[in-house]
Design a protein around this motif. Structure first.
Motif, short mmCIF file in Angstrom:
data_model
loop_
_atom_site.label_atom_id
_atom_site.label_comp_id
_atom_site.label_asym_id
_atom_site.label_seq_id
_atom_site.Cartn_x
_atom_site.Cartn_y
_atom_site.Cartn_z
N LYS A 28 41.00 -13.77 -9.52
CA LYS A 28 40.46 -12.78 -8.56
C LYS A 28 39.64 -13.45 -7.45
O LYS A 28 38.66 -14.15 -7.75
CB LYS A 28 39.56 -11.83 -9.37
CG LYS A 28 38.88 -10.75 -8.60
CD LYS A 28 38.00 -9.93 -9.54
CE LYS A 28 37.10 -9.01 -8.74
NZ LYS A 28 36.14 -8.29 -9.61
N PRO A 29 40.02 -13.24 -6.18
CA PRO A 29 39.28 -13.90 -5.10
C PRO A 29 37.89 -13.29 -4.89
O PRO A 29 37.66 -12.14 -5.25
CB PRO A 29 40.16 -13.68 -3.87
CG PRO A 29 41.02 -12.53 -4.20
CD PRO A 29 41.12 -12.41 -5.69
N ILE A 58 32.44 -23.16 3.93
CA ILE A 58 33.07 -22.31 2.91
C ILE A 58 34.57 -22.57 2.91
O ILE A 58 35.21 -22.55 3.96
CB ILE A 58 32.81 -20.81 3.22
CG1 ILE A 58 31.31 -20.50 3.12
CG2 ILE A 58 33.61 -19.91 2.28
CD1 ILE A 58 30.94 -19.08 3.55
N VAL A 59 35.13 -22.81 1.73
CA VAL A 59 36.58 -23.05 1.62
C VAL A 59 37.18 -22.01 0.68
O VAL A 59 36.76 -21.91 -0.49
CB VAL A 59 36.87 -24.46 1.05
CG1 VAL A 59 38.35 -24.78 1.21
CG2 VAL A 59 36.02 -25.52 1.72
N THR A 60 38.16 -21.24 1.18
CA THR A 60 38.82 -20.24 0.34
C THR A 60 40.34 -20.34 0.43
O THR A 60 41.05 -19.78 -0.41
CB THR A 60 38.43 -18.79 0.74
OG1 THR A 60 38.72 -18.63 2.13
CG2 THR A 60 36.96 -18.52 0.50
N GLU A 61 40.85 -21.03 1.47
CA GLU A 61 42.31 -21.07 1.63
C GLU A 61 42.93 -21.95 0.55
O GLU A 61 42.35 -22.94 0.12
CB GLU A 61 42.67 -21.59 3.03
CG GLU A 61 42.37 -20.53 4.09
CD GLU A 61 42.48 -21.06 5.51
OE1 GLU A 61 42.73 -22.28 5.68
OE2 GLU A 61 42.27 -20.26 6.43
N ALA A 92 36.91 -20.57 -4.74
CA ALA A 92 36.20 -20.91 -3.50
C ALA A 92 35.26 -22.09 -3.74
O ALA A 92 34.88 -22.37 -4.88
CB ALA A 92 35.39 -19.72 -3.01
N TYR A 93 34.94 -22.76 -2.64
CA TYR A 93 33.95 -23.85 -2.69
C TYR A 93 32.98 -23.67 -1.53
O TYR A 93 33.38 -23.23 -0.45
CB TYR A 93 34.61 -25.22 -2.53
CG TYR A 93 35.60 -25.57 -3.62
CD1 TYR A 93 35.17 -26.17 -4.80
CD2 TYR A 93 36.96 -25.30 -3.46
CE1 TYR A 93 36.08 -26.49 -5.81
CE2 TYR A 93 37.87 -25.61 -4.46
CZ TYR A 93 37.43 -26.21 -5.63
OH TYR A 93 38.32 -26.53 -6.62
N ILE A 94 31.73 -24.04 -1.78
CA ILE A 94 30.78 -24.19 -0.67
C ILE A 94 30.41 -25.67 -0.64
O ILE A 94 29.90 -26.21 -1.63
CB ILE A 94 29.53 -23.30 -0.83
CG1 ILE A 94 29.94 -21.82 -0.77
CG2 ILE A 94 28.51 -23.62 0.27
CD1 ILE A 94 28.79 -20.84 -1.05
N VAL A 95 30.71 -26.31 0.48
CA VAL A 95 30.40 -27.73 0.64
C VAL A 95 29.03 -27.82 1.33
O VAL A 95 28.81 -27.17 2.37
CB VAL A 95 31.47 -28.44 1.50
CG1 VAL A 95 31.16 -29.93 1.64
CG2 VAL A 95 32.86 -28.21 0.93
N GLU A 124 25.91 -11.44 -8.70
CA GLU A 124 27.17 -10.71 -8.46
C GLU A 124 28.17 -10.90 -9.59
O GLU A 124 29.34 -10.52 -9.45
CB GLU A 124 27.81 -11.21 -7.15
CG GLU A 124 26.95 -11.07 -5.91
CD GLU A 124 26.68 -9.61 -5.54
OE1 GLU A 124 27.51 -8.74 -5.88
OE2 GLU A 124 25.62 -9.35 -4.92
N GLY A 125 27.75 -11.57 -10.66
CA GLY A 125 28.68 -11.81 -11.79
C GLY A 125 29.67 -12.92 -11.50
O GLY A 125 30.73 -13.00 -12.14
N ILE A 126 29.34 -13.75 -10.52
CA ILE A 126 30.25 -14.84 -10.12
C ILE A 126 29.73 -16.17 -10.69
O ILE A 126 28.54 -16.47 -10.59
CB ILE A 126 30.37 -14.89 -8.58
CG1 ILE A 126 31.16 -13.65 -8.12
CG2 ILE A 126 31.04 -16.19 -8.10
CD1 ILE A 126 31.13 -13.42 -6.64
N GLY A 127 30.63 -16.92 -11.30
CA GLY A 127 30.27 -18.19 -11.92
C GLY A 127 30.29 -19.32 -10.90
O GLY A 127 30.96 -19.24 -9.86
#
Ligand SMILES: Cc1cc2nc3c(=O)[nH]c(=O)nc-3n(C[C@H](O)[C@H](O)[C@H](O)COP(=O)(O)O)c2cc1C
Length: 199
Positions: A28-29, A58-61, A92-95, A124-127
């Protein structure tokens, strides 16, 4: 009754207590607004002399995400060598980028910003997983990050597909996986690290 009273949210303390490093994720994105919210939390972190030397990518692609995945060293204590399966990779990644590595407090700023990100995600329940064992040159190249910025670390993010547990540290700091694939994370006991008024 006001909205602020009915809104059900984790307290900061609850998020601190429940957060664990997550290395297995659902497909799930994460909504772009949430990722912006996490970077906003980082932006407002304390900063030595308020110099604010950090920027965030932010990297999501799909393609850059899978290229970045290849640059990461996962869970060094787990043997044999382990990495998330294709189905359980971060979405996703945050650099975290540093403008000025001559700023002698920049690593502290990174730490504080990182904690804000992982706690805002936890709310937000995001790991999340803070990652320092990475190939910085490759990440710089993959994302075409200008040489004026230094890649410090990345934070992997996604909805959780594992639920690690904390246990009292006995003889080893090494996290470990049990026969049900549950990750156990030893932490020093409060009684062993706290000093009140005297030693
Ligand atoms: C500065 C820093 C660097 C880290 N680097 C990595 C890493 O490269 N790979 C990894 O799998 N985990 C990494 N971690 C996650 C730690 O292994 C994890 O925080 C630790 O085992 C404690 O677990 P907890 O976060 O659930 O409390 C890093 C954590 C920090 C704070």
């Amino acid at each position: 009754m006001s909205k602020s009273i009915t809104y059900q949210s984790k307290s900061v303390y609850d998020a601190i207590i429940s957060r664990r490093t997550i290395r297995r994720f659902q497909k799930k994105p994460i909504k772009p607004d949430l990722l912006r919210r996490f970077v906003n939390a980082a932006r407002l972190a304390p900063s030595a002399a308020n110099l604010q030397p950090l920027e965030y990518f932010i990297v999501t692609e799909k393609e850059p995400c899978s290229k970045i995945f290849e640059t990461i060293g996962w869970a060094a204590y787990i043997t044999p060598k382990w990495a998330p399966s294709l189905e359980e990779r971060p979405t996703a990644y945050i650099v975290i980028l540093v403008e000025d590595i001559n700023n002698k407090f920049y690593t502290r700023d990174v730490s504080l910003a990182s904690e804000n990100i992982v706690l805002a995600a936890e709310e937000e329940g995001i790991g999340s997983c803070i990652l320092y064992n990475i190939d910085r040159d490759k990440i710089q190249e993959i994302l075409k990050i200008p040489k004026t910025l230094h890649v410090d670390s990345i934070i992997a993010l996604g909805y959780k597909a594992e639920h690690p547990v904390v246990e009292d540290l006995k003889d080893s700091v090494k996290y470990w996986r049990d026969e049900n694939e549950v990750l156990h994370v030893p932490k020093r006991r409060l009684e062993d690290i706290i000093h009140i008024n005297k030693f």
